[in-house]
Write a protein that holds these residues in place. Structure first.
Motif, mmCIF file in Angstrom:
data_model
loop_
_atom_site.group_PDB
_atom_site.id
_atom_site.type_symbol
_atom_site.label_atom_id
_atom_site.label_comp_id
_atom_site.label_asym_id
_atom_site.label_seq_id
_atom_site.Cartn_x
_atom_site.Cartn_y
_atom_site.Cartn_z
ATOM 1 N N GLN A 161 0.837 -1.200 0.000
ATOM 2 C CA GLN A 161 0.000 0.000 0.000
ATOM 3 C C GLN A 161 0.878 1.259 0.000
ATOM 4 O O GLN A 161 0.589 2.235 -0.690
ATOM 5 C CB GLN A 161 -0.919 -0.005 1.232
ATOM 6 N N ALA A 162 1.965 1.215 0.775
ATOM 7 C CA ALA A 162 2.894 2.361 0.817
ATOM 8 C C ALA A 162 3.489 2.601 -0.567
ATOM 9 O O ALA A 162 3.583 3.749 -1.020
ATOM 10 C CB ALA A 162 4.003 2.085 1.828
ATOM 11 N N GLU A 163 3.871 1.516 -1.216
ATOM 12 C CA GLU A 163 4.490 1.685 -2.542
ATOM 13 C C GLU A 163 3.463 2.204 -3.548
ATOM 14 O O GLU A 163 3.789 3.018 -4.414
ATOM 15 C CB GLU A 163 5.144 0.375 -2.976
ATOM 16 N N SER A 164 2.232 1.764 -3.393
ATOM 17 C CA SER A 164 1.174 2.243 -4.279
ATOM 18 C C SER A 164 0.914 3.744 -4.028
ATOM 19 O O SER A 164 0.783 4.523 -4.974
ATOM 20 C CB SER A 164 -0.089 1.406 -4.027
ATOM 21 N N ALA A 187 1.469 -0.074 10.474
ATOM 22 C CA ALA A 187 1.934 1.297 10.188
ATOM 23 C C ALA A 187 3.464 1.341 10.103
ATOM 24 O O ALA A 187 4.026 2.095 9.301
ATOM 25 C CB ALA A 187 1.423 2.267 11.252
ATOM 26 N N ASP A 188 4.128 0.522 10.906
ATOM 27 C CA ASP A 188 5.599 0.447 10.823
ATOM 28 C C ASP A 188 6.036 -0.129 9.468
ATOM 29 O O ASP A 188 6.980 0.366 8.848
ATOM 30 C CB ASP A 188 6.166 -0.442 11.941
ATOM 31 N N ALA A 189 5.340 -1.167 9.038
ATOM 32 C CA ALA A 189 5.683 -1.780 7.743
ATOM 33 C C ALA A 189 5.449 -0.786 6.611
ATOM 34 O O ALA A 189 6.226 -0.699 5.653
ATOM 35 C CB ALA A 189 4.843 -3.042 7.526
ATOM 36 N N TYR A 190 4.361 -0.024 6.750
ATOM 37 C CA TYR A 190 4.047 1.001 5.752
ATOM 38 C C TYR A 190 5.168 2.045 5.707
ATOM 39 O O TYR A 190 5.674 2.396 4.635
ATOM 40 C CB TYR A 190 2.717 1.669 6.127
ATOM 41 N N ALA A 242 8.396 0.793 4.085
ATOM 42 C CA ALA A 242 8.315 0.670 2.623
ATOM 43 C C ALA A 242 8.190 2.033 1.950
ATOM 44 O O ALA A 242 8.659 2.230 0.829
ATOM 45 C CB ALA A 242 7.136 -0.214 2.244
ATOM 46 N N LEU A 243 7.564 2.977 2.640
ATOM 47 C CA LEU A 243 7.405 4.307 2.053
ATOM 48 C C LEU A 243 8.748 5.035 1.995
ATOM 49 O O LEU A 243 9.089 5.664 0.993
ATOM 50 C CB LEU A 243 6.412 5.138 2.878
ATOM 51 N N LEU A 244 9.509 4.941 3.075
ATOM 52 C CA LEU A 244 10.778 5.666 3.137
ATOM 53 C C LEU A 244 11.875 4.975 2.319
ATOM 54 O O LEU A 244 12.815 5.631 1.876
ATOM 55 C CB LEU A 244 11.241 5.821 4.591
ATOM 56 N N MET A 245 11.739 3.645 2.201
ATOM 57 C CA MET A 245 12.758 2.898 1.438
ATOM 58 C C MET A 245 12.055 2.000 0.426
ATOM 59 O O MET A 245 12.001 0.776 0.599
ATOM 60 C CB MET A 245 13.599 2.051 2.410
ATOM 61 N N PRO A 246 11.497 2.605 -0.639
ATOM 62 C CA PRO A 246 10.782 1.790 -1.635
ATOM 63 C C PRO A 246 11.691 0.667 -2.153
ATOM 64 O O PRO A 246 12.860 0.913 -2.469
ATOM 65 C CB PRO A 246 10.433 2.779 -2.742
ATOM 66 N N VAL A 282 1.349 8.669 8.604
ATOM 67 C CA VAL A 282 0.755 8.664 7.252
ATOM 68 C C VAL A 282 0.174 7.271 6.993
ATOM 69 O O VAL A 282 -0.910 7.126 6.422
ATOM 70 C CB VAL A 282 1.810 9.038 6.177
ATOM 71 N N GLY A 283 0.879 6.261 7.464
ATOM 72 C CA GLY A 283 0.408 4.884 7.323
ATOM 73 C C GLY A 283 -0.935 4.672 8.009
ATOM 74 O O GLY A 283 -1.823 4.010 7.457
ATOM 75 N N HIS A 284 -1.111 5.247 9.181
ATOM 76 C CA HIS A 284 -2.412 5.112 9.854
ATOM 77 C C HIS A 284 -3.529 5.727 9.002
ATOM 78 O O HIS A 284 -4.619 5.176 8.899
ATOM 79 C CB HIS A 284 -2.384 5.783 11.234
#
Lengths: 198, 100
Positions: free
Chosen positions: A12-15, A114-117, A120-124, A87-89
């Motif tokens: 979801q973060a990558e999307s 939210a941690d996993a998000y 992945a968001l900070l390190m795609p 942001v993940g929440h």
């Protein structure tokens, strides 16, 4: 309980990151989570300087007031992770509140998601792997992978180690060592490296 | 003339005129991004000097600049906004304590 794996949270973060890039017409690296929240959902982030308010620095997502508040802990990489976590929440969990779900149920799972998000968001994944391909050789040490990931993506040593270990790019021993270093710096003296716990 | 508050107006100009993030705009203006984020969200009151700098860097017209200065007076109390933020934070802390 809603069914959601941490892997899904990462996807979801990558999307979200890809949608953001399409909207602004460029790739952003390092990623600034507040830009994602503002561009995708119009959610503002309020940053407070260290010690602006009493007590420990916290970050939180206010679904009621539709905003994210990040109080600086004085170490930017950690602030960025806290910001990305909130942001993940918004991305993963806001709909539950809108559906009337009691938010503090299954708290532990949501924090992990939210941690996993955030990770992945900070390190795609694609960016991280291609960066390491270009900078690191097969014989480079895991410590080197961690250090260059920290520099490139503006993340803490622990965050870089967790992401790299999750992607199978460093051994779990190096992740443990990063956590041990962190705990020693925060909590002062504790069990020695190599003791039963570590 | 606008009836928008200064934060809303600044956010609008930042997006429309520059199309940049808070961090990028803060860098351009020469203030810390945390400060600009608080101004845009009505938590901190900008000084005349900062508004002047912003107007120049955002390339606002004379009319837009005047509107910006007037909007500070249109803005609901900054103190009340900060108080609201403190209350929201206190609730959050209470919520976390309860969970432990």
């Amino acid at each position: 309980m809603e069914y959601m794996s941490t892997e899904f949270a990462g996807l979801q973060a990558e999307s979200d990151y890809n949608n953001f890039c399409s909207m602004v017409g460029r790739r952003q690296s390092p990623v600034f989570p507040e830009d994602i929240a503002e561009t995708l959902w119009g959610i503002p982030t309020i940053f407070l300087e260290q010690d602006a308010l009493e007590g420990d620095a916290i970050a939180y997502a206010s679904f009621e007031n539709n905003r994210i508040v990040v109080e600086s802990c004085g170490y930017e990489p950690r602030d960025r992770f806290s910001n990305a976590h909130e942001v993940g929440h918004f991305s993963l969990h806001k709909y539950l509140v809108e559906l009337g779900e009691v938010y503090d149920k299954h708290e532990h799972f949501r924090e992990k998601q939210a941690d996993a998000y955030a990770s992945a968001l900070l390190m795609p994944k694609d960016q991280l792997v291609s960066f390491l391909d270009s900078k690191a050789g097969l014989l480079d040490s895991p410590e080197y992978f961690i250090a260059i990931t920290q520099d490139k993506f503006l993340v803490s040593k622990v965050a870089a180690s967790i992401r790299l270990e999750n992607l199978g790019l460093i051994p779990v021993e190096n992740l443990k060592r990063s956590v041990w270093d962190y705990e020693r710096s925060v909590n002062g003296e504790r069990e020695e490296w190599g003791s039963e716990r570590w | 003339m606008t009836n928008k508050n200064v934060g809303e107006l600044l956010k609008e100009h930042r997006k429309d005129k520059l199309g940049v993030s808070v961090r990028e705009a803060a860098l351009l203006v020469g203030v810390h991004y945390t400060y600009l984020s608080r101004i845009e969200n009505g938590i901190s009151e900008p000084s005349d000097e900062v508004l002047d700098k912003i107007a120049k860097k955002y390339k606002l017209s004379q009319e837009e600049t005047t509107e910006l200065f007037v909007s500070v007076k249109m803005t609901p109390s900054f103190e009340a906004a900060l108080k609201g933020l403190k209350e929201e934070r206190a609730m959050e802390l209470m919520f976390r304590k309860k969970k432990k």
